[in-house]
Motif scaffolding. Structure first.
Motif, PDB file in Angstrom:
ATOM      1  N   PHE A 109       0.810  -1.208   0.000  1.00  0.00           N
ATOM      2  CA  PHE A 109       0.000   0.000   0.000  1.00  0.00           C
ATOM      3  C   PHE A 109       0.849   1.267   0.000  1.00  0.00           C
ATOM      4  O   PHE A 109       0.385   2.330  -0.400  1.00  0.00           O
ATOM      5  CB  PHE A 109      -0.941   0.010   1.205  1.00  0.00           C
ATOM      6  N   PRO A 112       2.686   2.564  -4.054  1.00  0.00           N
ATOM      7  CA  PRO A 112       2.083   3.493  -5.014  1.00  0.00           C
ATOM      8  C   PRO A 112       2.121   4.946  -4.547  1.00  0.00           C
ATOM      9  O   PRO A 112       1.998   5.857  -5.363  1.00  0.00           O
ATOM     10  CB  PRO A 112       0.628   3.006  -5.112  1.00  0.00           C
ATOM     11  N   LEU A 145      -7.169   5.863  -9.021  1.00  0.00           N
ATOM     12  CA  LEU A 145      -7.371   5.054  -7.815  1.00  0.00           C
ATOM     13  C   LEU A 145      -6.065   4.439  -7.327  1.00  0.00           C
ATOM     14  O   LEU A 145      -5.931   4.148  -6.144  1.00  0.00           O
ATOM     15  CB  LEU A 145      -8.383   3.946  -8.093  1.00  0.00           C
ATOM     16  N   VAL A 146      -5.110   4.218  -8.234  1.00  0.00           N
ATOM     17  CA  VAL A 146      -3.889   3.506  -7.845  1.00  0.00           C
ATOM     18  C   VAL A 146      -3.156   4.223  -6.699  1.00  0.00           C
ATOM     19  O   VAL A 146      -2.809   3.589  -5.712  1.00  0.00           O
ATOM     20  CB  VAL A 146      -2.975   3.269  -9.061  1.00  0.00           C
ATOM     21  N   LEU A 149      -6.359   5.098  -3.503  1.00  0.00           N
ATOM     22  CA  LEU A 149      -6.850   4.034  -2.629  1.00  0.00           C
ATOM     23  C   LEU A 149      -5.875   3.743  -1.480  1.00  0.00           C
ATOM     24  O   LEU A 149      -6.283   3.775  -0.316  1.00  0.00           O
ATOM     25  CB  LEU A 149      -7.141   2.785  -3.477  1.00  0.00           C
ATOM     26  N   PRO A 150      -4.592   3.537  -1.758  1.00  0.00           N
ATOM     27  CA  PRO A 150      -3.649   3.343  -0.637  1.00  0.00           C
ATOM     28  C   PRO A 150      -3.578   4.561   0.273  1.00  0.00           C
ATOM     29  O   PRO A 150      -3.452   4.426   1.485  1.00  0.00           O
ATOM     30  CB  PRO A 150      -2.296   3.128  -1.325  1.00  0.00           C
ATOM     31  N   VAL A 153      -6.362   4.255   2.641  1.00  0.00           N
ATOM     32  CA  VAL A 153      -6.094   3.189   3.605  1.00  0.00           C
ATOM     33  C   VAL A 153      -5.149   3.696   4.691  1.00  0.00           C
ATOM     34  O   VAL A 153      -5.444   3.610   5.885  1.00  0.00           O
ATOM     35  CB  VAL A 153      -5.481   1.956   2.899  1.00  0.00           C
TER      36      VAL A 153
ATOM     37  N   ALA B  35      -8.938  -4.320  -1.837  1.00  0.00           N
ATOM     38  CA  ALA B  35      -7.970  -3.239  -2.023  1.00  0.00           C
ATOM     39  C   ALA B  35      -6.611  -3.796  -2.435  1.00  0.00           C
ATOM     40  O   ALA B  35      -5.963  -3.284  -3.350  1.00  0.00           O
ATOM     41  CB  ALA B  35      -7.845  -2.423  -0.744  1.00  0.00           C
ATOM     42  N   PHE B  38      -6.633  -4.990  -5.978  1.00  0.00           N
ATOM     43  CA  PHE B  38      -6.626  -3.862  -6.909  1.00  0.00           C
ATOM     44  C   PHE B  38      -5.202  -3.361  -7.132  1.00  0.00           C
ATOM     45  O   PHE B  38      -4.784  -3.123  -8.259  1.00  0.00           O
ATOM     46  CB  PHE B  38      -7.505  -2.730  -6.353  1.00  0.00           C
ATOM     47  N   ILE B  39      -4.448  -3.198  -6.037  1.00  0.00           N
ATOM     48  CA  ILE B  39      -3.078  -2.677  -6.157  1.00  0.00           C
ATOM     49  C   ILE B  39      -2.189  -3.681  -6.900  1.00  0.00           C
ATOM     50  O   ILE B  39      -1.365  -3.303  -7.729  1.00  0.00           O
ATOM     51  CB  ILE B  39      -2.500  -2.337  -4.763  1.00  0.00           C
ATOM     52  N   LEU B  42      -3.218  -3.424 -10.612  1.00  0.00           N
ATOM     53  CA  LEU B  42      -3.019  -2.170 -11.342  1.00  0.00           C
ATOM     54  C   LEU B  42      -1.746  -1.423 -10.970  1.00  0.00           C
ATOM     55  O   LEU B  42      -1.466  -0.365 -11.516  1.00  0.00           O
ATOM     56  CB  LEU B  42      -4.230  -1.259 -11.151  1.00  0.00           C
ATOM     57  N   PHE B  43      -0.986  -1.970 -10.048  1.00  0.00           N
ATOM     58  CA  PHE B  43       0.312  -1.346  -9.766  1.00  0.00           C
ATOM     59  C   PHE B  43       1.434  -2.346 -10.003  1.00  0.00           C
ATOM     60  O   PHE B  43       2.353  -2.079 -10.780  1.00  0.00           O
ATOM     61  CB  PHE B  43       0.358  -0.825  -8.329  1.00  0.00           C
TER      62      PHE B  43
END
Lengths: 278, 302
Positions: A109, A112, A145-146, A149-150, A153, B35, B38-39, B42-43
């Motif tokens: 997390f 990114p 979102l990449v 989102l983290p 969080v 979550a 997703f990472i 997409l990461f």
């Protein structure tokens, strides 16, 4: 001894002088944009010859700002809702549980947020082009979102840690199911944190240039990308109408920041502060 | 809570049904999955995809893109041009942040200053670049002020060259390093410094022997973050600099390969080279950090 005192005073003065100089320059830089957007002609003088509102009307029409603003807030809204929807449960799990591999998940997390958007944006855009999402609104939303989102969080974890697990246990004892526990206990307690995270996610998305630039098509440009293109093609448009657009962009970012700052400390925007608010 | 789970399985005599509670507890950790997935998707996956793609050039062997990059001075030169911008800016920002944070932590109306400083970060590089284009221009307020005070005779050129980008990186970078440094220095127990002051240590000795050694590890991390950020400078290098000349940064080269030549494989290779320089730098700094003190910054008595 006396010499030391003088030196310390001088040093202090120098440090404060720099702080003031920096702040004055930042304010003047922003003021230049605002003044220019209201000016008629501004050449060879301290201030424009006269003031007018017409650049705003011109910019609104020339850059189709109505459409651009709609797209910007549709994208930002979707990013905020989705990152809260996926981010809060993840933050809850990270705040409440210790499980093997937790440090690894934290790194997942954090990466990114630490890797600059342009570095992972190029491969990300390549993948999005391959699956045909780049150039669409959803492509821009997913790309944004990449990092967001983290961000949600990481920002939510301390807010959840502040809620005593006993409160939840008490609700359980009195027979609350997961749904009631969530909506009647957790959401109200988390509201300030949730609001802060959403507003900051909003600010980040509206001002995120790199990822939107790499993934947006002509109909999915946000305001900041449109601003970049208009500066890049400067000469075609009047400088003042570009600045009018810049002022509108500033407004669309700063509103959320001002509201957000009621809930968080400015240092929290860049760092996770350990001091818990009283 | 983990203990409760363990005890409820070993002592099933409790009134509530343990199976439900156990399932609920497992479910909490599962909340992480969407979550995390997703990472990863997409990461992590795009990064690996880009890495693989960079070894599949349009023409030539599997190293084609990399040999192409490192045999063209116009391309490999971008690394040096970017470092030449990013490294001095980062060093300057850190050097300014530490003494200022030392003073500001005692300030009563700290929040006003931090709010003003967070503005450039929030507005982003594109707006800062647009503002600086006017402000630093030949007819801008900065040149006018300098002429007014007789510091210069004629306007100095600060846009569309190295210095324009440099200044924009200070404007957006300094608040970032400053706020990180401030939160770090505020975390040091004031009692440590008070003790030293009682024993007669002057401010600079207190800094050199107490505060500085404590913040070095954090400062190293801040240095990494700031450098990596400055190294990926993009919009301001194009808008305020000379993207064909002295501020042709590596991210611009990558964007050009992707959007002007539509060569995603080459663009990915440039992005990988960029990431490699960034990770290499972080590795170097964090390796050096290992030589310094790591530990609590609280006082002796808990």
């Amino acid at each position: 001894m006396n010499m030391d005192n003088v030196l310390e005073k001088l040093w202090k003065t120098a440090v404060w002088a720099f702080v003031i100089l920096f702040v004055v320059n930042v304010v003047a830089m922003i003021a230049t944009v605002v003044v220019n957007s209201f000016g008629t002609r501004w050449l060879n003088s301290w201030l424009p010859v006269a003031f007018t509102f017409r650049w705003y009307a011109a910019a609104w029409k020339e850059f189709q700002l109505g459409d651009v603003l709609t797209v910007t807030f549709q994208i930002a809204g979707a990013v905020v809702v989705l990152s809260a929807l996926f981010g809060v449960p993840a933050a809850y799990a990270l705040a409440r549980r210790d499980f093997p591999g937790k440090p690894l998940v934290m790194v997942l997390f954090l990466l990114p947020l630490l890797v600059p958007p342009i570095t992972f944006g190029v491969p990300l855009a390549t993948v999005l082009y391959k699956v045909g999402l780049a150039g669409t609104m959803w492509g821009v939303i997913i790309a944004n979102l990449v990092p967001t989102l983290p961000f949600t969080v990481i920002l939510m974890i301390p807010f959840i840690e502040q809620i005593d697990p006993k409160v939840e246990a008490a609700a359980r004892v009195f027979g609350a199911g997961t749904g009631r526990l969530f909506f009647h206990v957790l959401v109200p307690l988390l509201l300030p944190g949730l609001l802060a995270a959403s507003l900051l996610a909003m600010v980040r998305t509206v001002s995120m240039f790199e990822l939107t630039f790499l993934t947006a098509g002509p109909s999915s440009q946000t305001l900041v990308v449109a601003l970049y293109y208009s500066v890049f093609a400067a000469g075609v448009r009047a400088g003042q109408s570009i600045d009018a657009m810049a002022v509108i962009y500033m407004m669309s970012t700063l509103i959320w920041l001002i509201i957000a700052l009621r809930f968080v400390n400015p240092t929290q925007i860049v760092a996770r502060v350990k001091k818990s608010p009283a | 809570m983990a203990d409760a789970a363990a005890s409820s399985t070993t002592a099933p005599s409790t009134r509530r049904r343990p199976s439900l509670a156990d399932r609920g507890l497992d479910g909490v950790t599962l909340l992480l999955l969407p979550a995390a997935l997703f990472i990863v998707l997409l990461f992590v996956y795009p990064f690996l995809y880009g890495l693989v793609l960079s070894f599949m050039p349009k023409e030539g062997g599997w190293l084609g893109n990399y040999t192409r990059f490192f045999s063209d001075p116009y391309m490999y030169g971008t690394i040096w041009l970017t470092v030449r911008l990013a490294l001095p800016v980062t060093v300057l920002n850190i050097a300014l942040s530490v003494p200022i944070a030392m003073q500001v932590r005692h300030m009563t109306r700290q929040r006003l200053l931090t709010t003003i400083l967070v503005l450039p970060i929030t507005l982003g590089t594109v707006l800062v670049a647009e503002g600086l284009l006017n402000y630093l221009g030949p007819q801008g307020w900065l040149n006018r002020t300098l002429i007014l005070f007789g510091l210069i005779d004629r306007p100095i050129r600060l846009v569309h060259n190295y210095w324009g980008v440099f200044i924009s990186l200070v404007i957006t970078g300094f608040p970032f390093t400053f706020l990180l440094t401030l939160s770090m220095i505020s975390g040091i127990d004031p009692a440590l410094e008070q003790a030293a002051a009682t024993l007669g240590a002057r401010a600079r000795h207190r800094f050199a022997h107490i505060v500085f050694p404590l913040i070095v590890p954090g400062l190293a991390v801040t240095f990494c973050l700031a450098f990596v950020d400055a190294f990926s400078v993009f919009p301001s290098a194009v808008m305020l600099g000379a993207p064909a000349g002295e501020t042709r940064v590596i991210s611009f080269a990558a964007a050009q390969a992707a959007f002007e030549q539509y060569d995603y494989s080459y663009a990915s290779a440039i992005a990988m080279i960029m990431a490699l320089v960034q990770f290499g730098f972080v590795g170097l700094v964090l390796g050096l950090r290992g030589l310094f003190y790591k530990g609590p910054v609280g006082g002796g008595k808990g």
